[in-house]
Structure formats: structure tokens, C-alpha cells
Enzyme design. Structure first.
Site, PDB file in Angstrom:
ATOM      1  CG  LEU A  19      20.414   1.898  24.853  1.00 12.71           C
ATOM      2  CD1 LEU A  19      21.537   2.974  25.542  1.00 12.71           C
ATOM      3  CD2 LEU A  19      20.419   0.456  25.169  1.00 12.71           C
ATOM      4  CG  HIS A  20      13.437   4.226  22.605  1.00 11.12           C
ATOM      5  ND1 HIS A  20      14.070   5.398  21.510  1.00 11.12           N
ATOM      6  CD2 HIS A  20      12.603   3.607  21.902  1.00 11.12           C
ATOM      7  CE1 HIS A  20      13.871   4.803  20.067  1.00 11.12           C
ATOM      8  NE2 HIS A  20      12.605   3.701  20.450  1.00 11.12           N
ATOM      9  CG  HIS A  21      12.274   0.161  22.672  1.00  9.26           C
ATOM     10  ND1 HIS A  21      13.354   0.373  21.863  1.00  9.26           N
ATOM     11  CD2 HIS A  21      10.852   0.309  21.956  1.00  9.26           C
ATOM     12  CE1 HIS A  21      12.697   0.562  20.374  1.00  9.26           C
ATOM     13  NE2 HIS A  21      11.521   0.278  20.470  1.00  9.26           N
ATOM     14  CD  GLU A  24      17.904   5.883  21.946  1.00  7.26           C
ATOM     15  OE1 GLU A  24      16.342   6.877  22.523  1.00  7.26           O
ATOM     16  OE2 GLU A  24      17.585   4.629  22.086  1.00  7.26           O
ATOM     17  CG  ASP A  33      11.256   7.088  30.152  1.00  7.22           C
ATOM     18  OD1 ASP A  33      11.231   7.906  30.039  1.00  7.22           O
ATOM     19  OD2 ASP A  33      10.957   6.826  31.475  1.00  7.22           O
TER      20      ASP A  33
END
Lengths: 338, 338
Positions: free
Chosen positions: A245-247, A274, A302
């Protein structure tokens, strides 16, 4: 000492400007295999220089610098490994993670830091074609090969945490499976678990290799393509969303989470691994600073806080979310229930 | 926590591999002039992004990272300067040292870290033509321009330490004078001091400019060329050897010190400003790690210990040497008496 009481000092500035020298030195130490040489019992500069085929002068300066950085000890002129260096940086250790530099120091990641001014101005990577999130970017094969060692422990810890070792039938979807270790550890723990691994075809070769080596190939199948496009099927008890998800920005994440929600069986769970920043966004240091890596290497990625992750899951129909530490790793997991 | 008691962690490895990101970030923050903007009273992301002409998202990630690195504070979402950042990194401060990156991050220095494996094998720099010690290397003009700000404080502290403000006649030789500040501060403190500055012609232009600005030009003369070749003259009361010996091996240093000894008047003193490593060679961190910079950028340079420096001075006829701290700088001075 409090900031008010001590004398002003340019030390932090000087150390930070020169920090690239640490990167260069740890990379060289791994390439010369200094940690393994010390682990084998070579503790003097003479013995280390002979084993690693270097000059004594160069080895002395290298080892002293590694002591300063806290990778080595030095007692009476003899060098030793710290506990962490023995475990993680001696090539003979099962927990060796030195090859993570293949990914962490790959040009695709490092190039993003060539022009941080431009990235800050733009608010995202200035690497062409969306940086690391470009389709079939070969950097993810490097990740799958190089980072497997760093992900072995979290993969084991997650499988154990999920409490699924009772042999119940279990259908698992591993999104952006990479090296595949997260799904493979579940398959190893539960003989009735079936794992579907999704990733780019070139990356899945690594996952299949690892599944083969772990002896779980018969319960391991693959879905090739983008997690945003491929049809997942449904009825999954567990969906693994590790380091993914951080991408992306929150709305892109939510698009994906809707698909994930639809693919889950009733009572199913999502496991999100994460770099979770605290709500202040400046702690813990490593997860919080991961935002900078995302700024440099992705358009809108983020290091999300738990409340941000929670919002994404709530917006896409999940009932509740739990945040768990995963010590001694730097990462945390969020368990989201359908 | 002691190394034995805590859980193993890959954090130090991860942070060290990624350390180059700190270099890239502080460089960008200075270029965007974020510290000055905060010093001017802009404390929110919105105000900072507007002033520095960046995206808000990029500014938020940059500022949070600077908080993690301890350059900024963050309270209730508002950013502030630490004491050190206000003093050293706000461009409006007289003690601003941000332009030191012109030298510290010049290709001549950074290129030396491109291949540390080769430097360790060889025992010295692999940059062609002897790296930074090549004759008339233009990097020394960058040093003279960029590092003057970082040397202003040690130059003042040394002049004061020497206790020469009484107006006695004083003949000073400043070897490898660079920006010239060390000699200039003595000339400012003692109206009867005459300073001879020695350096490459291109570098002396900077020193002469600074002497002019300080109003001491009439008592400031120059000697162009290599400190190893030029005739110094004699009768000097003080010889300044600042940031010089670390570039060379001990026998080269001794060759120079013989010349220095011959040039001194009876009772004359040499002031050596150096990154002096403790006898263990792994402390204090910044001076001790300076050896690695010398390995990467010079054929045989080093961060010498006091006993090594002492030996060089004793071997060349000096009577005794004193080591002094120069707080709050990272460097120390050795006073050697003829």
C-alpha cells in the site's frame, strides 16, 4: 543533554552531509565479506587483510570505521562482531541479510535521491515512468531476490500470529507476493492451506522457486499481472498485503481494497504489513522516514499512519482493524476484518 | 540497553545502507533554504511550501524527515529550528555553514567513495593523479570558498588561545592558508603581526580577498606554490599548519616539518589544527572516522593520533608538544615548540 544546555555544534550537520560515506562503507564491507572473515575467527588486521585480499592499511581504516558505526567491537586491537553483525552480516548465518543491498542500493531506488529538490517541488518521484511502480519494473525481481532474507523473519512471525496451524482448510491470496515467503510460511504451518500468489510474471519465478524449495508447490498457484487489473477470484480466508500500500495514494489503495473485500469469504481477514508511522509522522525513526523513500521513488506513495490505514479500510467496507507490533522487525501489521 | 540484553535488530544495517538518503536530504533542504524560511517565522507546511516554491506534500515529507534527523522540531504540527540549525543553517546567521557542501559534496571528494572496495584493497585513493593532493587541484578553491564558514570559529579560537594580543612584533607563516582565516584572525588580534600565506595561486586569490575584507592587506603577503617546494624564509614566531598533515604519510609530514623547524625563530611555535583521533583510533567518532575520508581521497593520508603527531614533531627537532581541545569544534590543536 538538552538542546538548551549544550554548546552549539556543527557535528550533526557534518555527519549528515557525510552520511553517504556510511552507505559506501557498509556496501564495501559486505562485498569484501569482512563480517564473515571476523566470524571465522580472524580478529587482527593482518589476518583480515590476508583473508579478504586487501592492504592492511585499508583494512585497518575500514574496520575502525565499522567500529565507530557500531558494527564491530575492538578490544586490545582485536576486532569482533556485535550480536547483530554475527546474526545478520556473517554470510554463514541463516539470518544473513547482506544481499538486501541488491535492492536497497539498486539504481532504481538510489536514482530517486539524485534530485530531492525536484521531488519536493513536484511532490513525487522525478524518475521517468512513475519510478518503482512502473509495470513489470525489474527492480521487483531484485526485491524478491535481495529482500527475501530481510522478510524471512516477519513472514514467520505473521504466520505464527495468525493462529492457523490447526489444519483447517485455508484459502490464502498473497498480493504482490514477491519472494512469496509470506504465503509459503502459512503453507508450511498449515498443511491444508492453499496459496494463490499474485505478481508480475518475472517476479513469480522467484516465488515459485521458493515454494518449490519449501516443498509446498502442490498447494501453491500463481496469478500473473497487476493487482489492480487481475481478477482475484473469491472465497479467501486470508489476503496478504505486504509492503504494497505504501506505493500508492489513499484513493488508489481504496480502489484495491474494494477488490480485496469482495474476494474475501465471510469472516475473512486482510494482513497488511507496513512501515507504519506514528500519528506524529516523525516516529518511530525508520518507519516514519520511509516516507522520504516513497517521495523519492513513487508518484504518490507514503508511510501511512494507522489512522490513515484504518480510514482506507473503513471506507471500503471492513468492520474493524487492529494494529500489532512485530518485534524485533521495524514493521507493523494491521489485521482488517470483513 | 546493552548489546546482550536487547533483541537482535536489522535497524542499524538498514539505516546505514540508506544513510546516503540523509546526505541527499540535507543538501536539498539547504538548496530550498528551508531553514531560513522557518527562521523567518514560517512554521506550517503551507507557508513553507509557498515560500520555498514546492508542493505541500513534498515539503511535509522533507520537514518530517528533518525532524527525524534532529534538524527541526515539530510541535502541534508546527516546525521550528533547533538551536544548532538556527545558528548554522539559517542563511541569515553569521555562523551559517551551509555552503560547506560545495566542498564536502564536491565530486572530487564524493568520487573517492564510489569504490571503497578498491580503496581498501589498494590502501589509498583510487582517484587518478593522487586524488585531492594533486598539484593545484581546483577542489581547494572550493574548500577555501565553502569551508571558510566552518573554519571561522576555530580560527578565532586559535588566535585567542595563542595569547598574542599584546601588540608584540609577530611573524606568522600560514602553510596551505586556503581562505586565510587563521592568519587573518591573528592579524586582527595583533596590529603588529605580519602574515605570510602559502598556497596554490588560485587558492591565494581567496585568501587575499578575505585579508582585504578584514582590512589587514598591508600586513598580508603571499608565497605561491607547493609547501614542499617553496622557500619559506625564516624568523617566524608562529607557523600555522591547519588541516594539512592529514593528507600525507608520516615520512612526508616529517620532510615538511624539518622545513618548518628551520623557518622558525628561537622559541617559535607551530600550531597544528587536525582531526585528532584518540589512541584507540575509533573515538571521538568524527575525528576517528576522518581516516576513511583520507583513505578514499588521498594516497596515504590519515587522521593521526596525538602520539603519532608527537613522534613526527620529535623526529624533526621539536622540543615538546601540547594537545588542546578546541570546543565546540570537532578538531584539536597541537602546539609544538622549537
Amino acid at each position: 543533554m538538552s538542546d538548551q544546555l549544550r554548546q552549539p555544534s556543527p557535528e550533526l550537520f557534518f555527519e549528515t552531509v557525510n552520511a553517504y560515506q556510511r552507505t559506501a562503507t557498509i556496501k564495501a564491507a559486505l562485498e569484501l565479506d569482512v563480517f564473515t572473515a571476523i566470524g571465522e575467527g580472524r580478529r587482527t588486521i593482518q589476518a583480515l587483510a590476508a583473508r579478504c585480499e586487501t592492504s592492511e592499511r585499508g583494512m585497518r581504516i575500514l574496520c575502525d570505521y565499522l567500529v565507530i558505526l557500531s558494527f564491530l567491537t575492538k578490544v586490545n586491537g582485536q576486532y569482533g562482531l556485535t550480536q547483530d553483525s554475527a546474526l545478520f552480516l556473517d554470510r554463514r548465518s541463516e539470518a544473513y541479510i547482506g544481499n538486501a543491498t541488491e535492492f536497497l542500493l539498486s539504481p532504481m531506488i538510489m536514482d530517486g535521491f539524485e534530485d530531492i529538490v525536484a521531488a519536493v517541488r513536484k511532490g513525487g518521484t522525478v524518475i521517468p515512468e512513475d519510478g518503482t511502480v512502473a509495470p513489470e519494473n525489474p527492480v521487483w525481481v531484485k526485491f524478491a531476490r535481495g529482500m527475501a532474507s530481510m522478510m524471512a523473519l516477519p513472514a514467520k512471525l505473521i504466520a505464527k500470529f495468525l493462529d492457523i496451524g490447526d489444519g483447517r482448510n485455508l484459502k490464502v491470496l498473497d498480493i504482490a507476493a514477491s519472494h512469496g515467503l509470506f504465503g509459503i510460511e502459512i503453507a508450511l504451518l498449515n498443511p491444508n492451506a492453499e496459496v494463490v500468489a499474485l505478481d508480475w510474471p518475472n517476479v513469480l519465478e522467484v516465488a515459485k522457486e521458493n515454494a518449490q524449495n519449501a516443498g509446498v508447490s502442490e498447494r501453491y498457484s500463481t496469478l500473473e499481472g497487476s493487482a489492480f487489473d487481475v481478477n482475484y477470484g473469491n472465497g479467501y480466508d486470508i489476503v496478504l498485503l505486504t509492503n504494497f500500500l505504501h506505493h500508492f495514494d489513499p484513493s488508489t489503495c481504496e480502489g484495491l481494497l474494494k477488490k480485496v473485500h469482495a474476494s474475501l469469504a465471510a469472516g475473512g481477514r486482510v494482513v497488511t504489513l507496513e512501515m507504519v508511522a506514528n500519528e506524529d509522522r516523525v516516529s518511530p525513526p525508520i518507519p516514519a522516514s520511509f516516507s522520504m523513500i516513497m517521495l523519492a521513488s513513487t508518484p504518490r506513495g507514503d508511510a501511512y499512519t494507522f489512522s490513515e490505514l484504518q480510514r482506507m479500510f473503513e471506507n471500503t467496507g471492513f468492520l474493524h482493524n487492529e494494529l500489532h507490533q512485530l518485534p524485533p522487525t521495524m514493521q507493523r501489521i494491521v489485521i482488517s476484518h470483513k
